[in-house]
Design an enzyme around this catalytic site. Structure first.
Site: not given
Ligand code: URA
Length: 427
Positions: A86, A165, A172, A187, A191
């Site tokens: 990621h 999320d 946010r 967050s 995932k």
């Molecule tokens: N990417 C995400 O999935 N969540 C965040 O809070 C910031 C970047």
């Protein structure tokens, strides 16, 4: 029966710096997902977290509660080990494209669930959708078949993965609470853990083109995420990488696919190759593969073979010409010298204004729009020679992009000190 709490008490608790219990966080996330806690209450809570932070156990509880809000994927029936990566997002960051097939060369399965871009950093799905015929939506059964056969999938995350999320992130984004480390870490990791990967490598960017402007905050974010992964039984490590300068020589969807294919063909810019190979080495290490040589697999065409199979398995034509934009505008060097600086943020914003990114969720992006860079910091430039080329389908977008490029580079007499692309690895 689960305990009930009052949302206002929990907001006040966090506002006053109190550590919340597991039961309180579970209740809050569940009640928010079901619509019982209102958006304005959750926004106030997010602001309290931004201002006061969270303890390690609160961050873990928040992550687990967001995972529990949806479904978890399960790859345990595959004959291969799974590993994923990621990136926290950067300008010209196309590394996922060559990296996923490269790692699959070594017999691992890479289930890369990606998103679309918002703001100045591009989304992997937007890039791949510039390939004629390619589709991002893959059913869970198709995903398993592709992972077992090809070993590599890049596709859209289904709505059932950590829905809390998704809801919280949308708030946010509009309440100035994106930058809180506990919220970013939970967050991303909710995932990735729900996705069910066995090992995970994070590319945490720092610098003016990244979320985290300085190295210390990027390190804190990386450590928080590595701890969350480890607590959940996922082998996790993180690279801290420099995002002051765009990666490679292209920013924009089809332009970045073209550059990724150059890298898969054994060419391409040195920084893209370096980061692809370093992340591949770390992913292979995390998945327990020793004696692999990813640089060789990139150079000799093995990764390209997997790329073609991966694109074709999702309906794409890997041999088709990529879309190009209708209009272009060349910016030339105004003097002789050395390119001293090239700032990622204004270049990312300019590419976005040219149509490569979207202003609102659901907007369309232009496949051919973006920017080609003809020099990198340290290169000699000659007065009148091209420095950047802007591409847009809508010519009217070019002047606004030019405005954002004011001060985006400097030409001087001396080459800048070289900075390492990978500053640290956190394990
Ligand atoms: N990417 C995400 O999935 N969540 C965040 O809070 C910031 C970047």
């Amino acid at each position: 029966m689960a305990e009930n709490f009052d949302a206002v008490d929990l907001i006040i608790g966090k506002r006053d710096g109190r550590e919340l219990s597991t039961a309180e966080i579970d209740w809050l996330v569940d009640a928010f997902t079901r619509g019982f806690v209102a958006d304005e209450q959750m926004s106030a809570f997010a602001m309290a977290v931004l201002l006061n932070g969270m303890s390690r156990s609160e961050i873990r509880d928040l992550t687990l509660a967001m995972i529990a809000s949806g479904e978890r994927m399960d790859f345990s029936s595959l004959s291969k080990r799974t590993v994923d990566k990621h990136s926290t997002g950067g300008v010209g960051d196309k590394i996922t494209l060559p990296l996923v097939p490269l790692v699959a060369v070594f017999g691992l399965a890479v289930p890369q669930l990606s998103g679309r871009g918002l703001g100045h950093t591009g989304g992997t799905l937007d890039k791949l959708e510039s390939i004629p015929g390619w589709r991002a939506d893959v059913s869970p059964a198709e995903m398993m078949t592709q992972l077992e056969g090809v070993g590599a999938v890049i596709c859209a995350a289904g709505a059932s993965l950590a829905p809390a999320d998704k809801k919280l992130y949308a708030l946010r984004d509009t309440t100035g609470t994106v930058e809180a480390i506990p919220l970013i870490a939970s967050s991303i990791m909710s995932k990735k853990i729900a996705e069910g990967t066995g090992a995970l490598v994070l590319d945490v960017k720092f610098g003016q083109g990244a979320f985290m402007k300085d190295l210390d905050r990027a390190r804190e974010l990386a450590k928080t995420m590595v701890d969350l992964g480890r607590d959940a039984g996922v082998v996790t490590s993180a690279l801290l990488t420099d995002m002051n300068v765009p990666l490679g020589l292209t920013v924009g969807n089809a332009l970045e696919v073209r550059e990724s294919v150059e890298v898969l063909a054994g060419g391409g810019p040195a920084d893209v190759i370096e980061l692809t190979v370093t992340l591949a080495e770390e992913m292979l290490r995390a998945a327990g593969v020793t004696d692999a040589d990813p640089a060789a697999a990139l150079a000799d065409g093995r990764a390209m073979d997997v790329w073609r199979r991966m694109i074709e398995a999702q309906g794409g034509d890997a041999s088709a010409a990529l879309p190009t934009a209708r209009h272009s505008h060349v910016i030339v060097a105004e003097e002789d010298g050395v390119l001293v600086d090239q700032h990622a943020l204004p270049i990312g914003i300019a590419a976005w204004r040219l149509g490569a990114g979207r202003a609102r969720q659901g907007d369309a992006v232009s496949a051919g729009a973006g920017i080609e860079l003809h020099a990198k910091p340290g290169d000699r430039v000659v007065k009148g020679a091209p420095l950047l080329t802007l591409h847009a389908d809508d010519e009217a977008r070019i002047p606004r992009a030019l405005d954002s490029l004011d001060g985006a580079w400097t030409i001087g007499d001396e080459a800048p000190a070289t900075r390492p692309l990978v500053a640290e690895i956190i394990r």
